[in-house]
Enzyme design. Structure first.
Site, PDB file in Angstrom:
ATOM      1  N   HIS A  55       1.779 -10.610  10.754  1.00  0.00           N
ATOM      2  CA  HIS A  55       3.141 -11.334   9.989  1.00  0.00           C
ATOM      3  C   HIS A  55       3.427 -12.531  10.826  1.00  0.00           C
ATOM      4  O   HIS A  55       4.646 -12.725  11.116  1.00  0.00           O
ATOM      5  CB  HIS A  55       4.220 -10.548   9.814  1.00  0.00           C
ATOM      6  N   ASN A 128       6.927  -4.755   2.404  1.00  0.00           N
ATOM      7  CA  ASN A 128       5.881  -5.663   1.840  1.00  0.00           C
ATOM      8  C   ASN A 128       5.982  -6.030   0.173  1.00  0.00           C
ATOM      9  O   ASN A 128       7.003  -5.526  -0.539  1.00  0.00           O
ATOM     10  CB  ASN A 128       4.377  -5.082   2.301  1.00  0.00           C
TER      11      ASN A 128
HETATM   12  C1  HEM Z   1       1.411   1.995  11.804  1.00  0.00           C
HETATM   13  C2  HEM Z   1       1.737   0.900  10.685  1.00  0.00           C
HETATM   14  C3  HEM Z   1       1.966  -0.334  11.424  1.00  0.00           C
HETATM   15  C4  HEM Z   1       2.406  -0.783  12.656  1.00  0.00           C
HETATM   16  C5  HEM Z   1       2.001  -0.144  14.077  1.00  0.00           C
HETATM   17  C6  HEM Z   1       2.921  -2.064  12.576  1.00  0.00           C
HETATM   18  C7  HEM Z   1       3.451  -2.946  13.539  1.00  0.00           C
HETATM   19  C8  HEM Z   1       4.047  -4.092  13.367  1.00  0.00           C
HETATM   20  C9  HEM Z   1       4.150  -4.981  14.597  1.00  0.00           C
HETATM   21  C10 HEM Z   1       4.040  -4.478  15.965  1.00  0.00           C
HETATM   22  C11 HEM Z   1       5.162  -6.027  13.978  1.00  0.00           C
HETATM   23  C12 HEM Z   1       5.507  -7.095  14.701  1.00  0.00           C
HETATM   24  C13 HEM Z   1       7.070  -7.032  14.842  1.00  0.00           C
HETATM   25  C14 HEM Z   1       7.519  -8.182  15.734  1.00  0.00           C
HETATM   26  O1  HEM Z   1       6.905  -8.828  16.780  1.00  0.00           O
HETATM   27  O2  HEM Z   1       8.738  -8.626  15.430  1.00  0.00           O
HETATM   28  C15 HEM Z   1       5.055  -6.064  12.639  1.00  0.00           C
HETATM   29  C16 HEM Z   1       5.511  -6.503  11.728  1.00  0.00           C
HETATM   30  C17 HEM Z   1       5.767  -6.436  10.378  1.00  0.00           C
HETATM   31  N1  HEM Z   1       5.295  -5.318   9.608  1.00  0.00           N
HETATM   32 FE1  HEM Z   1       4.197  -3.837  10.377  1.00  0.00          FE
HETATM   33  N2  HEM Z   1       3.364  -2.386  11.137  1.00  0.00           N
HETATM   34  C18 HEM Z   1       2.774  -1.229  10.251  1.00  0.00           C
HETATM   35  C19 HEM Z   1       2.875  -1.109   9.124  1.00  0.00           C
HETATM   36  C20 HEM Z   1       3.586  -1.716   8.133  1.00  0.00           C
HETATM   37  C21 HEM Z   1       3.764  -1.619   6.771  1.00  0.00           C
HETATM   38  C22 HEM Z   1       3.342  -0.206   6.081  1.00  0.00           C
HETATM   39  C23 HEM Z   1       4.862  -2.491   6.494  1.00  0.00           C
HETATM   40  C24 HEM Z   1       5.568  -2.553   4.825  1.00  0.00           C
HETATM   41  C25 HEM Z   1       5.641  -1.753   4.266  1.00  0.00           C
HETATM   42  C26 HEM Z   1       4.860  -3.311   7.260  1.00  0.00           C
HETATM   43  C27 HEM Z   1       5.670  -4.615   7.482  1.00  0.00           C
HETATM   44  C28 HEM Z   1       5.715  -5.553   8.427  1.00  0.00           C
HETATM   45  C29 HEM Z   1       6.429  -6.799   8.316  1.00  0.00           C
HETATM   46  C30 HEM Z   1       7.320  -7.192   6.933  1.00  0.00           C
HETATM   47  C31 HEM Z   1       6.689  -7.324   9.291  1.00  0.00           C
HETATM   48  C32 HEM Z   1       7.160  -8.785   9.660  1.00  0.00           C
HETATM   49  C33 HEM Z   1       8.618  -8.495  10.154  1.00  0.00           C
HETATM   50  C34 HEM Z   1       9.241  -9.946  10.275  1.00  0.00           C
HETATM   51  O3  HEM Z   1       9.153 -10.780   9.292  1.00  0.00           O
HETATM   52  O4  HEM Z   1       9.433 -10.381  11.480  1.00  0.00           O
HETATM   53  N3  HEM Z   1       4.276  -3.052   8.546  1.00  0.00           N
HETATM   54  N4  HEM Z   1       4.421  -4.742  12.291  1.00  0.00           N
END
Ligand code: HEM
Length: 488
Positions: A55, A128
């Site tokens: 992202h 999402n």
């Molecule tokens: C085990 C599964 C997942 C892991 C380990 C994971 C991990 C991460 C990590 C490490 C980030 C970066 C965070 C940052 O640096 O601020 C991120 C961002 C993000 N993830 Fe996940 N994620 C997973 C699943 C999901 C799922 C299922 C969704 C949605 C339902 C999701 C939605 C998002 C969104 C929207 C962001 C961006 C947030 C922003 O705008 O700063 N992720 N994810």
């Protein structure tokens, strides 16, 4: 009076000349004593922070959430305590697999992260634009994301890697079907829905728990880009979605989403699981609306652009672990993995005290015993920094989550779920829901990348489409054959 302000160094010392370095004679060399030059170059070298590991490309805006319907029977969370109650929000939309400079119109899920600045701390709904996900165990997440990013040798994106993974993880088929439909290329961020995706819980004053899935329905209507237009825009206007969101808000066209909830008791979910065979906490599945109708809760509106992209949009740090009293988690394994992942990523990406930055700081008093660390902003003054201080310290005063927990049974082991669930019915249902024209787009969108994968990967993936619906497999085969791909 002039609006121009006196230029200073970062220490506030007035700078007399910002165009000429101090040199020994008019032609140089330069002198070490030119501290202003040195500070300017040094700071410039440190302007970037690591991009988000996923992202990385995104757009943000401020706004508010207003309660329109009463759900206080289900939750004691203060933000839902009265109809008309307004809570400030910050939202960040994003693409997932691309880098910070990548094109906004790539085929990819879109992130839809909402921070509610409540009086009981920040609630982050980090969702999402899809109600399901590709995998159901967080141990697969780094592998999955590696296949969405660049090949370690060629540094190119690779359909081969993507479908190698997906074809060996049939639980991904539901979201793969959504990704390759027209919803995989939404027309900017205003014309798409959002989903919390996971099952969370709500807890009321009596301590009773229900489970909940959150939905955000766009008031602008769903609008998608055709595959051709999305591809063209990726070249001609890679910041299409940023331009669209920023411009709309600047022009007073404030985008809105209705917050809705699907709510179910543990017993209702157990009965549903017996009837359908689907685990209600499996993120690759949805709760059909016919079984769990949507309840309207309130309205989200975005009405203010951030003043500084880096300070606000780049440094915002959401975490699904941030739920307020009256809310809780669920046994969803993916959610459990995410509860760890975000704060950990932000300790590295932004820093130890990232929660103290303006966009991350809660809009309510903060009292804890965490102290110091790099870039401390909060001044806790003389407040004691340990628990159980005799006087004037901080302590849990009974206002916290009050979550009684849920019963668990079974052995602590790596329970192998592969091949045990039904990965095909819901994917087939989604396919059958699509009008014929939309199914045709799906076939063609899939045939492009599938025409580049090895025969073994293709065979495995086609077998999944066949199992979801014979017409799905046949349609993709026909689209591949039109491209001259030979299928054995
Ligand atoms: C085990 C599964 C997942 C892991 C380990 C994971 C991990 C991460 C990590 C490490 C980030 C970066 C965070 C940052 O640096 O601020 C991120 C961002 C993000 N993830 Fe996940 N994620 C997973 C699943 C999901 C799922 C299922 C969704 C949605 C339902 C999701 C939605 C998002 C969104 C929207 C962001 C961006 C947030 C922003 O705008 O700063 N992720 N994810």
């Amino acid at each position: 009076m002039s609006k121009t302000k006196q230029l200073t160094t970062a220490s506030g010392i007035p700078v007399a000349d910002n165009q000429n370095s101090i040199s020994a004679g008019p032609r140089g060399p330069l002198l070490l004593q030119d501290f202003h030059l040195i500070e300017k170059l040094q700071h410039f070298n440190r302007e970037r922070i690591p991009e988000r590991v996923v992202h990385a490309k995104g757009s943000g805006a401020y706004g508010s959430f207003t309660v329109t319907h009463d759900i206080s029977a289900h939750t004691k969370a203060q933000l839902f305590s009265a109809i008309g109650k307004r809570t400030e929000v910050f939202v960040r939309f994003s693409t997932v697999g691309g880098e910070r400079g990548s094109a906004d119109t790539e085929r990819d899920p879109r992130g839809f992260a909402v921070r509610f600045y409540t009086e009981q701390g920040n609630w982050d709904l980090v969702g999402n634009n899809t109600p399901m996900f590709f995998i159901k165990d967080p141990i697969k997440f780094p592998d999955f994301v590696h296949t969405q990013k660049r090949d370690p040798q060629t540094n190119l994106k690779s359909s081969g890697m993507m479908f190698d993974f997906w074809s060996k993880a049939p639980e991904s088929l539901h979201q793969v079907t959504m990704l390759f439909s027209s919803r995989g290329t939404p027309d900017g961020y205003r014309h798409m829905d959002g989903f919390g995706s996971h099952t969370f819980s709500l807890i009321n004053e009596a301590g009773e728990r229900v489970f909940v899935k959150w939905h955000l329905r766009t008031e602008q209507g769903i609008k998608n880009l055709s595959a051709e237009l999305a591809q063209r825009l990726a070249g001609s206007d890679p910041d299409y979605a940023q331009r669209d969101l920023y411009g709309a808000i600047e022009h007073g066209q404030f985008p809105r989403w209705e917050l809705r909830a699907q709510i179910a008791t543990q017993q209702e979910l157990a009965r549903w699981e017996t009837r359908t065979g689907w685990n209600p906490f499996d993120l690759t599945k949805v709760w059909p609306h016919a079984d769990f109708p949507l309840i309207t809760v309130g309205m989200l509106e975005l009405d203010r652009n951030p003043a500084n992209y880096h300070a606000e949009v780049e440094q915002v740090a959401f975490s699904p672990a941030n739920v307020v009293p009256g809310m809780g988690y669920s046994p969803d394994k993916m959610l459990q993995g995410r509860l760890f992942a975000y704060h950990d990523a932000q300790l590295y990406r932004v820093g130890t005290n990232h929660q103290q930055l303006a966009v991350n700081a809660p809009r309510c008093p903060v009292h804890h015993q965490q102290r110091d660390g790099a870039m401390t902003i909060y001044d806790h003054g003389a407040a004691p920094n340990y628990e159980n201080v005799s006087e004037a310290g901080t302590a849990p005063l009974g206002f916290g989550h009050g979550d009684a927990g849920w019963p668990v049974t079974g052995s602590a082991a790596r329970h192998d779920e592969r091949g045990t669930g039904d990965d095909f019915t819901q994917a087939g249902n989604l396919f059958r829901l699509m009008p014929m024209e939309e199914q045709q787009h799906l076939f063609e969108n899939l045939a492009g990348p599938l025409s580049q994968v090895s025969p073994a990967i293709l065979k495995r993936q086609l077998a999944h489409f066949d199992r979801a619906d014979a017409a799905y497999g046949a349609g993709v085969r026909a689209a591949l054959e039109k491209r001259g791909v030979l299928i054995d």
